[in-house]
Design a protein around this motif. Structure first.
Motif, short mmCIF file in Angstrom:
data_model
loop_
_atom_site.label_atom_id
_atom_site.label_comp_id
_atom_site.label_asym_id
_atom_site.label_seq_id
_atom_site.Cartn_x
_atom_site.Cartn_y
_atom_site.Cartn_z
N GLN A 208 0.82 -1.20 0.00
CA GLN A 208 0.00 0.00 0.00
C GLN A 208 0.86 1.26 0.00
O GLN A 208 0.56 2.24 -0.69
N GLN A 209 1.96 1.23 0.76
CA GLN A 209 2.87 2.39 0.78
C GLN A 209 3.48 2.63 -0.60
O GLN A 209 3.61 3.77 -1.05
N LEU A 210 3.86 1.54 -1.27
CA LEU A 210 4.46 1.68 -2.58
C LEU A 210 3.45 2.25 -3.58
O LEU A 210 3.80 3.08 -4.43
N LEU A 211 2.20 1.82 -3.49
CA LEU A 211 1.17 2.35 -4.39
C LEU A 211 0.89 3.81 -4.10
O LEU A 211 0.72 4.63 -5.01
N GLU A 212 0.84 4.17 -2.81
CA GLU A 212 0.50 5.54 -2.45
C GLU A 212 1.58 6.52 -2.83
O GLU A 212 1.31 7.71 -3.03
N GLN A 213 2.83 6.06 -2.94
CA GLN A 213 3.89 6.99 -3.29
C GLN A 213 3.85 7.39 -4.75
O GLN A 213 4.47 8.37 -5.16
N LEU A 214 3.14 6.63 -5.58
CA LEU A 214 3.06 6.95 -7.00
C LEU A 214 2.18 8.17 -7.22
O LEU A 214 1.08 8.26 -6.66
N PRO A 215 2.60 9.11 -8.06
CA PRO A 215 1.81 10.34 -8.27
C PRO A 215 0.69 10.15 -9.27
O PRO A 215 0.06 11.12 -9.69
N LEU A 216 0.45 8.91 -9.70
CA LEU A 216 -0.59 8.60 -10.68
C LEU A 216 -1.59 7.62 -10.07
O LEU A 216 -1.26 6.89 -9.13
N PRO A 217 -2.80 7.55 -10.63
CA PRO A 217 -3.71 6.46 -10.23
C PRO A 217 -3.05 5.12 -10.54
O PRO A 217 -2.61 4.87 -11.66
N ALA A 218 -2.94 4.25 -9.51
CA ALA A 218 -2.25 2.97 -9.66
C ALA A 218 -3.13 1.85 -9.16
O ALA A 218 -3.71 1.94 -8.07
N ARG B 4 -8.72 5.28 -6.54
CA ARG B 4 -10.06 5.22 -5.95
C ARG B 4 -10.89 6.43 -6.38
O ARG B 4 -12.09 6.31 -6.67
N THR B 5 -10.25 7.59 -6.45
CA THR B 5 -10.94 8.80 -6.93
C THR B 5 -11.38 8.62 -8.39
O THR B 5 -12.48 9.04 -8.79
N LEU B 6 -10.54 7.97 -9.19
CA LEU B 6 -10.86 7.72 -10.59
C LEU B 6 -12.08 6.80 -10.70
O LEU B 6 -12.96 7.01 -11.55
N LEU B 7 -12.13 5.78 -9.85
CA LEU B 7 -13.29 4.88 -9.86
C LEU B 7 -14.56 5.63 -9.47
O LEU B 7 -15.63 5.42 -10.06
N SER C 289 -15.21 8.65 -9.99
CA SER C 289 -15.60 9.60 -11.04
C SER C 289 -16.35 8.92 -12.18
O SER C 289 -16.95 9.59 -13.01
N GLY C 290 -16.29 7.59 -12.23
CA GLY C 290 -16.98 6.86 -13.29
C GLY C 290 -16.16 6.67 -14.54
O GLY C 290 -16.61 6.04 -15.51
N ARG C 291 -14.92 7.18 -14.57
CA ARG C 291 -14.07 7.02 -15.76
C ARG C 291 -13.47 5.62 -15.82
O ARG C 291 -12.89 5.22 -16.83
N LEU C 292 -13.60 4.90 -14.73
CA LEU C 292 -13.13 3.52 -14.66
C LEU C 292 -14.06 2.78 -13.71
O LEU C 292 -14.53 3.36 -12.71
N ALA C 293 -14.39 1.53 -14.03
CA ALA C 293 -15.32 0.76 -13.21
C ALA C 293 -14.59 -0.42 -12.59
O ALA C 293 -13.70 -1.01 -13.19
N GLY C 294 -15.00 -0.79 -11.35
CA GLY C 294 -14.41 -1.95 -10.70
C GLY C 294 -14.38 -1.79 -9.20
O GLY C 294 -14.59 -0.70 -8.67
N SER C 295 -14.13 -2.89 -8.50
CA SER C 295 -13.98 -2.90 -7.05
C SER C 295 -13.07 -4.05 -6.69
O SER C 295 -12.77 -4.91 -7.53
#
Length: 582
Positions: free
Chosen positions: A91-101, A118-121, A123-129
């Motif tokens: 989780q730390q490695l993912l959070e350090q990325l400045p892009l949606p990962a 999570r913000t991208l999901l 917004s509806g621009r990407l679907a999934g859980s």
């Protein structure tokens, strides 16, 4: 007789609670201590007298039962700890990325994601859980995603990453990069998906990076120009310095950040440096922060019996030498935060790893005098004709052992907050029950002591503040003041983690060595001695230090009414002055 049936349910609960909540180990220690003492006062009296427990005694039967439960608890705790550590690090490695990962499995099911994704999901621009397939609203984009995944996992394909851009009708446009995880571990056959929105811009925060890695002004300017796209020769020309100077500065930045290339350095600069730093090995981060990665902190010599002895050697070569023996929880990395004092007072300090600690090879069935012989060999190899020794806490016994082995070379010995001989002074009375219990277990049930020590040390290393919060209330003002010093806490964690580099066995062995009768003939020692002890010491009450003083000849006793067990922190400069004048 079934040993388990005699163990109270409340104690069993505490044992297994420690696996789920490692920070509860002080409660477990108290519970074990009280139960064993109540179980058989006669057995405890035998231990204090130095006798072995009878194999059929009540305590020995219960210890066998406790051993199995503590072993199971340790295994459970280790498995949970590995799993939680892996999840936290991911989780730390993912959070350090400045892009949606997003981390996807081969079936495009979502395994983990960072806040930007999570913000991208949302917004509806990407679907999934989590644990469900990820999909794009536009069919063309979804087809490109599936084609890219098929390519990455094709047996005939050697690509490890690929990318594609959004279709023209999607605004704002963005690109998708898929990177296959090349590992055989828990994340094998998974893919990291990064989504870059062309409308976003990411600006490096060089100020945060400077604070996170303690960069100098020149190093900060170098990183700033590298981020701006300048080449090394351009930076040299702009700064009016040689290209070699710039390369030296870049090498220093690499050392502080742990990078090995300019591209890796740029990645850190574009990320959140503090988050990046936290995601690294915290101990390595502490080592870099306190400049303890230099070779002088990691010296080794080969002994005649084939073993290795590790030590640190700090100070000017020609200055008077002080050989320090750290506490049982310490190692060669145990140093006062203010190392500049070594140069101010003109003292060279050598701190040695005990057998099985840090860089030193283990020595089964060792005694205090065995380590004294190791110091004799070290002195020969380093050409130390004369020197001073000092021991803090458990290191005091080793300082005395060195005096017996090397009386002709040691000019003076200092014992600071030193432990005392167990067979002559009953430490089963008047000290904390956790200390009593550890002494009891290392003598009679080391198979319980080892997992307990591993559990305790793991919590202390990971959550030092939580540990000290538990003991803070029982300390005097002097010790509280010392523990409020961040550099002191950092050094404690570093020294303990290095002490346990090879596992908890060496620490358990050290406690056992100190708990057994000391082999030195204290009354016959000829080395001048000084005992330093705080009257507020809660770990080794000063009355025991006074009893030890009575057994030692040619002694100066220094008591400090306002200080406690961490006296060495407060009187370190005073000790250095004594060594310099000796």
């Amino acid at each position: 007789m079934d040993a388990t049936t005699n163990i109270p349910e409340s104690l069993l609960s505490q044992i297994y609670d420690a696996a789920l909540q490692p920070e509860s180990w002080p409660t477990l220690l108290e519970g074990l201590s009280h139960y064993l003492v109540e179980l058989s006062q006669q057995d405890v009296a035998q231990v204090v007298g130095g006798e072995a427990l009878a194999s059929g005694s009540a305590s020995s039967v219960v210890l066998r039962g406790l051993t199995e439960h503590v072993r199971r608890s340790a295994i459970i705790g280790e498995r949970l700890g590995v799993e939680q550590t892996g999840q936290t690090l991911l989780q730390q490695l993912l959070e350090q990325l400045p892009l949606p990962a997003l981390l996807l499995d081969q079936q495009v099911q979502l395994q983990a994601l960072n806040r930007r994704a999570r913000t991208l999901l949302e917004s509806g621009r990407l679907a999934g859980s989590l644990k469900h397939r990820v999909s794009f609203p536009k069919r063309a984009m979804q087809q490109q995603l599936q084609q890219a995944m098929d390519t990455l996992f094709s047996p005939a394909e050697t690509l490890s990453e690929c990318s594609f851009a959004s279709t023209s009708e999607i605004q704002p446009p963005y690109s998708v990069s898929l990177i296959k995880v090349l590992t055989d571990g828990a994340y094998a056959n998974q893919v990291l998906m990064l989504i870059a929105d062309f409308s976003d811009s990411y600006v490096a925060d060089i100020d945060k990076m400077t604070l996170a890695f303690d960069l100098t002004r020149a190093e900060q300017q170098l990183v700033t120009r590298l981020v701006a796209g300048d080449k090394l020769h351009e930076i040299a020309e702009h700064g009016g310095v040689s290209i070699n100077t710039v390369r030296t500065q870049l090498k220093a930045v690499f050392g502080k950040t742990g990078c090995h290339s300019q591209s890796e350095l740029m990645r850190i600069a574009m990320l959140n440096p503090r988050t990046y730093q936290a995601a690294q090995d915290p101990l390595a981060s502490l080592t870099q922060r306190h400049n303890m990665s230099a070779a002088s902190f990691h010296c080794k010599v080969s002994l005649r019996d084939g073993r290795t002895l590790g030590y640190s050697d700090i100070g000017r070569p020609d200055d008077p030498v002080l050989v320090m023996f750290p506490p049982s929880t310490g190692s060669r990395l145990q140093h006062h935060p203010c190392r500049q004092w070594l140069f101010d007072y003109g003292v060279r300090v050598i701190v040695v790893d005990r057998p099985g600690y840090g860089l030193s090879s283990p020595l089964p069935e060792r005694s205090l005098l065995d380590h004294g012989n190791d110091i004799a060999e070290l002195a020969e190899q380093l050409a130390l004709d004369e020197f001073v020794v000092a021991g803090f806490c458990g290191g005091g016994a080793y300082a005395l052992a060195a005096c017996e082995v090397l009386s002709s070379r040691i000019r003076h010995a200092h014992l600071i907050s030193s432990v005392t001989p167990y067979e002559a002074i009953s430490l089963f009375h008047g000290v904390k029950s956790s200390n009593k219990l550890l002494a009891y277990l290392v003598l009679n049930a080391p198979q319980i002591a080892n997992p307990l020590i591993a559990l305790m040390s793991k919590v202390i290393i990971r959550q030092p503040n939580s540990y000290f919060d538990q003991v803070y209330a029982s300390l005097g003002e002097s010790d509280k003041q010392a523990l409020n010093e961040p550099a002191l806490l950092d050094n404690f964690v570093l020294a303990l983690s290095e002490a346990l580099r090879q596992g908890p066995q060496a620490l358990a062995q050290d406690l056992r060595v100190l708990a057994q009768p000391w082999p030195m003939k204290l009354a016959d020692l000829t080395t001048p001695l000084t005992l330093w002890h705080g009257e507020q010491d809660q770990h080794v009450p000063i009355r025991f230090a006074r009893l030890l003083a009575q057994a030692l000849p040619e002694l100066e006793f220094r008591s400090y009414a306002e200080h406690g067990h961490l006296l060495i922190y407060h009187c370190w400069n005073e000790l250095l002055a004594c060594v310099a004048e000796c």
